[in-house]
Write an enzyme that holds these catalytic residues in place. Structure first.
Site, mmCIF file in Angstrom:
data_model
loop_
_atom_site.group_PDB
_atom_site.id
_atom_site.type_symbol
_atom_site.label_atom_id
_atom_site.label_comp_id
_atom_site.label_asym_id
_atom_site.label_seq_id
_atom_site.Cartn_x
_atom_site.Cartn_y
_atom_site.Cartn_z
ATOM 1 N N HIS A 117 0.844 -1.199 0.000
ATOM 2 C CA HIS A 117 0.000 0.000 0.000
ATOM 3 C C HIS A 117 0.879 1.248 0.000
ATOM 4 C CE1 HIS A 117 0.827 0.870 4.275
ATOM 5 N NE2 HIS A 117 0.659 -0.438 4.498
ATOM 6 N N CYS A 159 3.824 -4.523 6.576
ATOM 7 C CA CYS A 159 3.366 -4.217 5.226
ATOM 8 C C CYS A 159 4.537 -3.800 4.337
ATOM 9 C CB CYS A 159 2.332 -3.088 5.259
ATOM 10 S SG CYS A 159 0.752 -3.599 5.985
#
Length: 544
Positions: A502, A517
């Site tokens: 992301h 992440c």
């Protein structure tokens, strides 16, 4: 010369007196009578009798039996003569060998003749007590408990679990029923039976009769895959007398026909493609007395709800179809002609045709090529299935169930290919950390990125993207116990648990900063969003 009798000669001829003739005739008649009486003198034969000790068949001029006795061992007992039989006056044990003695008498008016009274002597054995034909019997469900004897009994004592009874049938019987005992399925019990062949015999030693009813009716289901249909065979534990397959229901339902294929089996032949490979199917068969009934009276204890899974299709065929439709970075070319009919496609699901796989793009990344294993359901194939499911509006779980197979075949017959192309993400934790996005044979994005800190590392290995958000609020507690709440995180693509690719604003990129992440500059994340799809593989490699 002729002599002429004179008067003096005729006076010397005398006739016999009449009384003498009468006496002679009387003597002759008496002799004939005595002879006839002797020929027809009283006699008798001894034979078996279904009730008495013995049957006396009187012959000649015999009219009665007197002074009848039965001698056995050291005892002598009187016998009664009635109804052409000799009856004991006391109870006798079975299988006793004795001697019957009696006097056979003719008419009383011939008592003056010495042979009007004849002695009868015969050896007679009392009958054997009837034995159970079998100590273990199976009773049809709902029928009376019954048993059979090896020979008829005139007297019985039957002792049940709560009571006993003396049975004296009007005629000796070799089969007997006890209607008072309930006989549902899978029930057992026992009775004690004592028998006597004659009503004047002593009862036998107790004989134990064990009885049982048939077990509850049960069923098994066998599912066989046909080409192109699916067969379901229901086999019951006993030959069936009554069944109504029209009342049996499948969920999900499919059209088809039930056929009785044996005394205890029924086969359902589905129409068309049936439920499809991998389908989870439930079959409901009503139970109870109004449902399936076996010849032995047994029935299903309750309504059956059995589930079964239709055999799944070939993984190799899954590879072939996904490659043909562009969901894998490979092409597949059949050795023979292409399959152009539904029947051919259905058959190929279980029997893949021969053919050749080739890489679709010349510059396919080596890390992606290393994942390819034809005929093996691995992460590459799972990602392709997930992509296909998303494109066709199916639940995205990466499992090739019946809807996936049905849709694959339909798309192949319609030449409906992957509209999104094929993408692959390669993440390296070698500093500076980088992300490369490969799409349809080209690298379309190379960007610095951030992976997880040592306290919350990024998952290493390859996983498919399974969830996507254009924007999401991320919140939780970091490894140091500090809560965080980041609203509006853009271009989110989850691939392994809570790890996602992301966008995220940082002062710098290229080293571990996240909680697992893979963070990209927001502008680069926006570019990646347009190439990433459900099922895109993300490979994360440790520092080299």
């Amino acid at each position: 010369m002729t002599n002429v009798p004179t008067q003096s000669t005729s006076r010397h001829i005398h006739r016999s007196p009449l009384w003498l003739w009468i006496v002679l005739v009387a003597i002759f008649l008496v002799g004939c009578g005595i002879t006839a009486a002797y020929v027809e003198r009283p006699s008798a034969t001894v034979g078996p009798n279904p009730d008495a000790l013995a049957t006396i068949d009187l012959n000649g001029m015999a009219t009665q039996v007197t002074n009848a006795t039965y001698e056995f061992g050291t005892r002598t007992i009187p016998l009664q003569w009635k109804k052409d039989g000799l009856w004991p006056t006391i109870a006798l044990r079975p299988r006793v060998v004795g001697v019957v003695r009696a006097t056979i008498t003719g008419p009383s008016w011939l008592d003056w003749l010495p042979f009007n009274h004849q002695a009868l002597v015969a050896v007679v054995r009392t009958p054997t007590n009837p034995a159970l034909l079998s100590p273990l019997v199976t009773i049809p469900i709902g029928h009376s408990v019954s048993f059979a004897l090896r020979s008829p009994a005139a007297l019985m004592r039957i002792v049940g679990p709560v009571s006993s009874q003396i049975v004296k049938p009007s005629v000796p019987v070799s089969k007997f029923r006890i209607p008072a005992i309930p006989t549902p399925p899978d029930k057992t019990g026992q009775l004690v039976v004592e028998t006597a062949a004659r009503p004047w015999e002593t009862l036998s030693r107790p004989q134990v009769l064990h009885w049982k009813t048939a077990n509850w009716l049960t069923s098994t289901i066998h599912v066989g895959t046909g080409e192109p249909t699916t067969q379901v065979v229901v086999t019951f534990s006993a030959p069936v007398q009554h069944a109504s397959p029209a009342q049996w229901t499948f969920s999900p339902p499919v059209p088809g026909t039930w056929t009785r294929t044996s005394p205890s089996s029924f086969t359902f032949q589905a129409s068309g493609s049936g439920w499809g490979p991998g389908a989870l199917v439930s079959l409901k068969i009503p139970g109870g007395t109004s449902g399936v009934r076996a010849i032995d009276g047994s029935y299903l204890a309750t309504t059956i709800r059995q589930q079964f899974t239709v055999a799944n299709g070939s993984v190799l065929r899954l590879d072939q179809l996904l490659a043909e439709l562009g969901y894998l970075p490979l092409n597949w070319t059949p050795t023979g002609s292409h399959l152009t009919t539904l029947a051919e496609q259905d058959s190929a699901i279980y029997s893949p045709p021969p053919g050749t796989f080739t890489w679709r793009y010349n510059d396919t990344p080596a890390s992606l090529m290393a994942l390819w294993q034809p005929g093996v359901y691995n992460v590459m194939l799972k990602g392709a299935v997930m992509h296909f499911e998303r494109v066709n509006g199916l639940a995205v779980d990466g499992i090739a169930g019946p809807k996936v197979w049905t849709t694959l075949v339909a798309d192949r017959l319609a030449d409906k290919s992957n509209p999104n192309g094929y993408s692959y993400i390669h993440v390296s934790e070698t500093l500076p950390e980088t992300l490369q996005l490969w799409y349809n044979g080209k690298i379309v994005l190379t960007s610095l990125c951030n992976t997880g800190i040592p306290q919350s590392p990024t998952y290493l290995g390859t996983s498919p993207v399974y969830l996507r958000y254009q924007s999401q609020t991320m919140s939780g507690i970091n490894p140091f116990g500090v809560p965080y709440n980041d609203p509006g995180v853009p271009w989110v693509n989850y691939f392994a648990g809570g790890d996602a690719v992301h966008g995220f604003p940082r002062a710098a990129y290229g080293f571990p900063q996240s909680l697992g992440c893979v963070e990209l500059p927001i502008a680069n994340a926006a570019i990646a969003w347009n190439y990433i799809h459900y099922g895109t593989l993300v490979s994360v490699f440790p520092p080299s």
